[in-house]
Design a protein around this motif. Structure first.
Motif, PDB file in Angstrom:
ATOM      1  N   LYS A 451       0.744  -1.121  -0.006  1.00 52.49           N
ATOM      2  CA  LYS A 451       0.150  -0.336   0.149  1.00 52.49           C
ATOM      3  C   LYS A 451       0.925   1.521  -0.026  1.00 52.49           C
ATOM      4  O   LYS A 451       0.785   2.479  -0.361  1.00 52.49           O
ATOM      5  N   SER A 452       1.964   1.893   0.664  1.00 55.74           N
ATOM      6  CA  SER A 452       3.088   2.607   0.673  1.00 55.74           C
ATOM      7  C   SER A 452       4.113   2.533  -0.408  1.00 55.74           C
ATOM      8  O   SER A 452       4.342   3.726  -0.710  1.00 55.74           O
ATOM      9  N   HIS A 453       4.040   1.229  -0.875  1.00 56.48           N
ATOM     10  CA  HIS A 453       5.109   1.837  -2.226  1.00 56.48           C
ATOM     11  C   HIS A 453       4.537   0.708  -3.330  1.00 56.48           C
ATOM     12  O   HIS A 453       4.290   0.125  -4.035  1.00 56.48           O
ATOM     13  N   PRO A 454       3.397   2.021  -4.001  1.00 52.81           N
ATOM     14  CA  PRO A 454       2.411   1.598  -5.069  1.00 52.81           C
ATOM     15  C   PRO A 454       2.749   1.460  -6.619  1.00 52.81           C
ATOM     16  O   PRO A 454       2.242   0.992  -7.148  1.00 52.81           O
ATOM     17  N   TRP A 455       4.101   1.963  -6.757  1.00 54.36           N
ATOM     18  CA  TRP A 455       5.459   2.022  -7.902  1.00 54.36           C
ATOM     19  C   TRP A 455       5.789   0.980  -7.958  1.00 54.36           C
ATOM     20  O   TRP A 455       6.193   0.615  -8.523  1.00 54.36           O
ATOM     21  N   LEU A 456       6.094  -0.549  -7.444  1.00 54.67           N
ATOM     22  CA  LEU A 456       6.504  -1.698  -7.347  1.00 54.67           C
ATOM     23  C   LEU A 456       5.628  -2.065  -8.386  1.00 54.67           C
ATOM     24  O   LEU A 456       4.549  -2.654  -9.139  1.00 54.67           O
ATOM     25  N   ALA A 457       6.611  -2.935  -9.503  1.00 50.32           N
ATOM     26  CA  ALA A 457       6.260  -3.691 -10.357  1.00 50.32           C
ATOM     27  C   ALA A 457       5.261  -5.001 -10.376  1.00 50.32           C
ATOM     28  O   ALA A 457       5.720  -5.727  -9.006  1.00 50.32           O
ATOM     29  N   GLU A 458       4.962  -5.737 -11.454  1.00 55.13           N
ATOM     30  CA  GLU A 458       3.846  -7.305 -10.875  1.00 55.13           C
ATOM     31  C   GLU A 458       5.280  -8.197 -10.146  1.00 55.13           C
ATOM     32  O   GLU A 458       4.824  -9.029  -9.334  1.00 55.13           O
ATOM     33  N   SER A 459       6.194  -7.805 -10.414  1.00 56.59           N
ATOM     34  CA  SER A 459       6.970  -9.317 -10.316  1.00 56.59           C
ATOM     35  C   SER A 459       7.642  -8.960  -9.376  1.00 56.59           C
ATOM     36  O   SER A 459       7.892 -10.286  -8.324  1.00 56.59           O
ATOM     37  N   GLU A 460       7.751  -7.523  -8.876  1.00 49.10           N
ATOM     38  CA  GLU A 460       8.251  -7.864  -7.722  1.00 49.10           C
ATOM     39  C   GLU A 460       7.073  -7.356  -6.807  1.00 49.10           C
ATOM     40  O   GLU A 460       7.466  -8.335  -5.305  1.00 49.10           O
ATOM     41  N   GLU A 476     -10.272 -15.846   8.464  1.00 48.07           N
ATOM     42  CA  GLU A 476      -9.751 -14.332   8.371  1.00 48.07           C
ATOM     43  C   GLU A 476      -8.727 -13.514   7.163  1.00 48.07           C
ATOM     44  O   GLU A 476      -9.379 -12.198   6.067  1.00 48.07           O
ATOM     45  N   ALA A 477      -7.840 -14.277   7.371  1.00 50.80           N
ATOM     46  CA  ALA A 477      -6.452 -13.624   6.241  1.00 50.80           C
ATOM     47  C   ALA A 477      -7.132 -14.331   5.133  1.00 50.80           C
ATOM     48  O   ALA A 477      -6.560 -12.716   4.084  1.00 50.80           O
ATOM     49  N   CYS A 478      -7.213 -15.265   4.477  1.00 54.33           N
ATOM     50  CA  CYS A 478      -7.798 -15.538   3.491  1.00 54.33           C
ATOM     51  C   CYS A 478      -9.019 -15.068   2.719  1.00 54.33           C
ATOM     52  O   CYS A 478      -8.868 -14.483   1.843  1.00 54.33           O
ATOM     53  N   THR A 479     -10.019 -14.788   3.862  1.00 49.66           N
ATOM     54  CA  THR A 479     -10.878 -13.534   2.697  1.00 49.66           C
ATOM     55  C   THR A 479     -10.497 -12.354   2.715  1.00 49.66           C
ATOM     56  O   THR A 479     -11.433 -11.484   1.583  1.00 49.66           O
ATOM     57  N   HIS A 480      -9.870 -11.979   3.243  1.00 45.15           N
ATOM     58  CA  HIS A 480      -9.032 -10.060   3.253  1.00 45.15           C
ATOM     59  C   HIS A 480      -8.029 -10.271   2.144  1.00 45.15           C
ATOM     60  O   HIS A 480      -8.809  -9.923   0.769  1.00 45.15           O
ATOM     61  N   ALA A 481      -7.550 -11.416   1.443  1.00 46.88           N
ATOM     62  CA  ALA A 481      -6.474 -11.881   1.046  1.00 46.88           C
ATOM     63  C   ALA A 481      -7.118 -11.947  -0.343  1.00 46.88           C
ATOM     64  O   ALA A 481      -6.777 -10.800  -1.803  1.00 46.88           O
ATOM     65  N   ALA A 482      -8.472 -12.535  -0.645  1.00 44.93           N
ATOM     66  CA  ALA A 482      -9.098 -12.906  -1.406  1.00 44.93           C
ATOM     67  C   ALA A 482      -9.451 -11.511  -2.256  1.00 44.93           C
ATOM     68  O   ALA A 482     -10.055 -11.384  -3.128  1.00 44.93           O
ATOM     69  N   GLN A 483     -10.103 -10.774  -1.649  1.00 41.34           N
ATOM     70  CA  GLN A 483     -10.150  -9.102  -1.680  1.00 41.34           C
ATOM     71  C   GLN A 483      -9.839  -8.271  -1.884  1.00 41.34           C
ATOM     72  O   GLN A 483     -10.385  -6.781  -2.349  1.00 41.34           O
ATOM     73  N   ASN A 484      -8.264  -8.940  -2.439  1.00 39.55           N
ATOM     74  CA  ASN A 484      -7.531  -7.759  -1.867  1.00 39.55           C
ATOM     75  C   ASN A 484      -6.710  -7.190  -3.082  1.00 39.55           C
ATOM     76  O   ASN A 484      -6.055  -8.283  -4.130  1.00 39.55           O
ATOM     77  N   GLU A 485      -7.147  -6.112  -3.702  1.00 39.95           N
ATOM     78  CA  GLU A 485      -6.890  -5.379  -5.311  1.00 39.95           C
ATOM     79  C   GLU A 485      -4.944  -5.550  -5.285  1.00 39.95           C
ATOM     80  O   GLU A 485      -4.760  -5.364  -6.387  1.00 39.95           O
ATOM     81  N   ARG A 486      -4.366  -5.105  -4.113  1.00 44.20           N
ATOM     82  CA  ARG A 486      -2.949  -5.326  -4.306  1.00 44.20           C
ATOM     83  C   ARG A 486      -2.203  -6.173  -4.516  1.00 44.20           C
ATOM     84  O   ARG A 486      -1.300  -6.182  -4.583  1.00 44.20           O
ATOM     85  N   LEU A 487      -2.689  -7.902  -4.099  1.00 44.23           N
ATOM     86  CA  LEU A 487      -1.678  -8.632  -4.247  1.00 44.23           C
ATOM     87  C   LEU A 487      -2.310  -9.645  -5.826  1.00 44.23           C
ATOM     88  O   LEU A 487      -2.780  -8.696  -6.838  1.00 44.23           O
TER      89      LEU A 487
END
Length: 635
Positions: A451-460, A476-487
């Protein structure tokens, strides 16, 4: 010369400006200059007590009519010579622990022995030292403090050594053993139930404190050189390392202002501080003190609190002490890193470059020291993880605590935009995989960093996310990660799969529990008879289990629909002919699945065309990153 009868009357001595006069009715015939002070005295009282004064008076009388003697090197200076002069005139001296060392050294310097007068100053001061001062903790400490001003003379007369031996003996003695007041540093003490008896003699006092650290505050008033010698003698006497280390910590807090920065309100406010002792020491003096404390501290785990060691390290970084001192402090902290708190690790970066807000490199080295010590101790044995529980030796507890601590530290430093990805990865990867029962903390830190480094490339991003194991995320973490657009897309697919797998395992466990409950009810029915209360409780438990299983079945159904829609959308993107589309997807996303698991999954997937919002997001992201020539058809 007429005999002067002064007795014990000190009124005969009067000071006028920078001069002392002896008003005896006879004019003075000698002037003794000590520094800026002049003493107008008479020859006979001086030469009758001192061999040096006898010789100097004889030499001065031959040279000139007015006899003037200069004593620039007398121990204690003009104030001490004033007492010596009064003693020569027969004025009764009040010997104390504060002046006896000066007088003993001055008497030696002036050769005031029994050869010149019976009961001379040397014998009187020596007797007072041995019979009064060295028998008392408080007086021995005061006498030792004064040794700094006349150290060469005190060393030559072994006064310093005798005071140190006296203090070391008393510090290593339990006051309760003898029932007499060893501890006198607290001022006048009285027994609440009457006087304490020592060999049948009433002392009118009692020990104020019998803890092993009762002497810490007192010895903190000594200079560093004398304090070092005292600690060495105490250690040679076999005093425990924990007690020595505690005294060193107390001494450091008295002279290093930075260590008191985080003093809690519960700590004693009467402890000596630089302000109470005078002006705070200079930075150079603090630097020397810190390096000396590091050399004196035993290299042993748990002797001093970890917070104190972090305070030393933080101060050492500010003062820029030697590299070896900083390395030693890092090793000491590494030995007991499992006892640290997250607040301790957040050390600001004091380097000139100011590359990052916090000193991540220092924490990295501390973790490496901990892992090295952990391996030497044999604690780093592999373990397995089953249902989120750590299976292995209880000795793994410290390393799991360190893993949790580092995950929290990563989450704190992740918002720093200057924190480079390799540093973040290196610190996260330094903790072994088996040390984390769950990767929820690591996932949180990674999410904050993304979130703090949005400029990272997809490979990074993919490289960073490989640090965590999707199988070790909670529901709970799986549910959050499945909806996390940053991943990255690959990670989300893995998370969805393992979330479904966890739910299937949970449902199977619930069925097993349900079967066991049914069997136990049948057994209970044969014995309980008409126990309607127990039966009602069992019915309620069964209803709760059924509701839980129904919810899990619905969640599994939703996940199956999502996976089915994802497979259809990915197949529409096009794949090489002659190969299984789902097999290609499995290879692309790094699945390592057994064939029978895939078959079971495919059989349970329902063919529906309406995707959820989560799948739509995945499709959009996949289209953006792959940039295919033909975009996916709209539903």
């Amino acid at each position: 010369m007429a005999c002067m009868k002064l007795g014990s009357k000190a009124e005969a001595f009067q000071r006028q400006g920078q001069a002392w006069f002896c008003t005896t009715g006879l004019p003075s015939d000698i002037v003794v200059e000590v520094g800026e002070m002049s003493f107008h005295l008479h020859k006979f009282p001086l030469l009758s007590r001192s061999g040096v004064m006898e010789r100097l008076i004889a030499e001065a009388s031959e040279a000139e009519e007015e006899c003037t003697i200069n004593l620039p090197d007398i121990p204690g200076g003009a104030k001490t010579f004033e007492l010596v002069a009064k003693f020569c005139y027969g004025v009764k001296l009040e010997l104390t622990a504060s002046n006896v060392v000066y007088l003993r050294c001055a008497a030696e310097h002036l050769q005031m022995t029994e050869e010149y007068s019976e009961g001379n100053l040397i014998s009187q001061t020596e007797s007072f030292l041995n019979q009064v001062v060295l028998r008392s903790w408080k007086d021995s400490l005061k006498a030792l403090q004064t040794c700094d001003d006349v150290l060469p003379y005190a060393e030559q007369l072994h006064i310093t050594k005798r005071c140190i031996e006296s203090l070391a003996a008393k510090a290593s003695t339990d006051p309760n053993l003898f029932g007499w007041p060893v501890l006198e540093h607290g001022g006048p003490m009285q027994s609440p139930g009457g006087s304490v008896l020592w060999n049948g003699i009433s002392t009118g006092a009692r020990p104020k404190n019998t803890n092993s650290d009762w002497w810490y505050e007192d010895v903190s008033t000594l200079s560093l050189s004398l304090y070092k010698r005292l600690m060495e003698v105490m250690e040679s006497r076999g005093i425990k390392q924990e007690i020595i280390a505690g005294s060193l910590a107390s001494y450091a807090k008295a002279y290093l202002p930075g260590l008191n920065r985080r003093q809690t309100s519960g700590e004693s406010s009467t402890r000596l501080t630089p302000a109470a002792l005078g002006s705070p020491p200079s930075e150079e003096d603090q630097k020397i003190l810190l390096e000396e404390i590091d050399r004196l501290l035993p290299m042993q785990k748990g002797l001093v609190p970890t917070k104190f060691l972090f305070g030393l390290l933080r101060t050492a970084l500010i003062l820029r002490v030697s590299t070896s001192c900083i390395s030693n402090l890092e090793k000491r902290i590494g030995m007991q890193l499992d006892q640290a708190a997250l607040d301790d690790l957040l050390m600001p970066n004091f380097s000139y470059s100011m590359e990052t807000l916090y000193n991540v490199d220092c924490v990295q080295r501390i973790v490496e020291h901990f892992l090295a010590m952990d391996q030497v101790a044999g604690d780093a044995s592999p373990c397995s993880i089953e249902d989120g529980q750590l299976i292995g030796s209880p000795s793994l507890t410290p390393i799991t605590m360190v893993a949790k601590l580092i995950d929290g530290y990563l989450a704190e430093v992740a918002p720093d935009v200057n924190l480079k990805l390799p540093k973040f990865q290196a610190l996260a990867a330094a903790v072994p995989e088996y040390a984390r029962p769950l990767d929820d903390g690591l996932y949180r830190a990674i999410d904050i960093y993304l979130k703090s480094h949005p400029w990272l490339a997809e490979s990074e991003r993919e490289q960073l996310c490989r640090l965590m194991d999707c199988q070790k995320l909670s529901l709970e973490a799986c549910t959050h990660a499945a909806q996390n657009e940053r991943l990255p897309l690959r990670i989300i697919v893995q998370v969805l799969f393992f979330e479904q797998l966890q739910l299937r395992t949970s449902i199977a466990g619930c069925f097993l529990v349900s079967d066991n409950l049914d069997g136990s009810r049948q057994l209970r029915s044969g014995f309980a008879g008409s126990n309607e209360g127990g039966w009602a409780t069992a019915v309620r438990e069964n209803q709760v289990l059924k509701v839980g299983m129904d919810n899990m079945r619905m969640r599994v159904s939703e996940l199956e629909k999502e996976c089915s829609n994802m497979r259809q959308e990915i197949e529409k993107l096009g794949r090489p002919k002659g190969s299984s589309a789902w097999g290609a997807v499995s290879k692309k996303f790094g699945f390592k699945l057994k064939s029978q698991m895939c078959s079971a999954q495919e059989g349970s997937v329902s063919n529906q065309t309406n995707g959820t919002s989560k799948v739509e997001k995945l499709k959009d992201r996949h289209g953006k990153h792959k940039r295919t020539s033909s975009p996916p058809p709209s539903e």
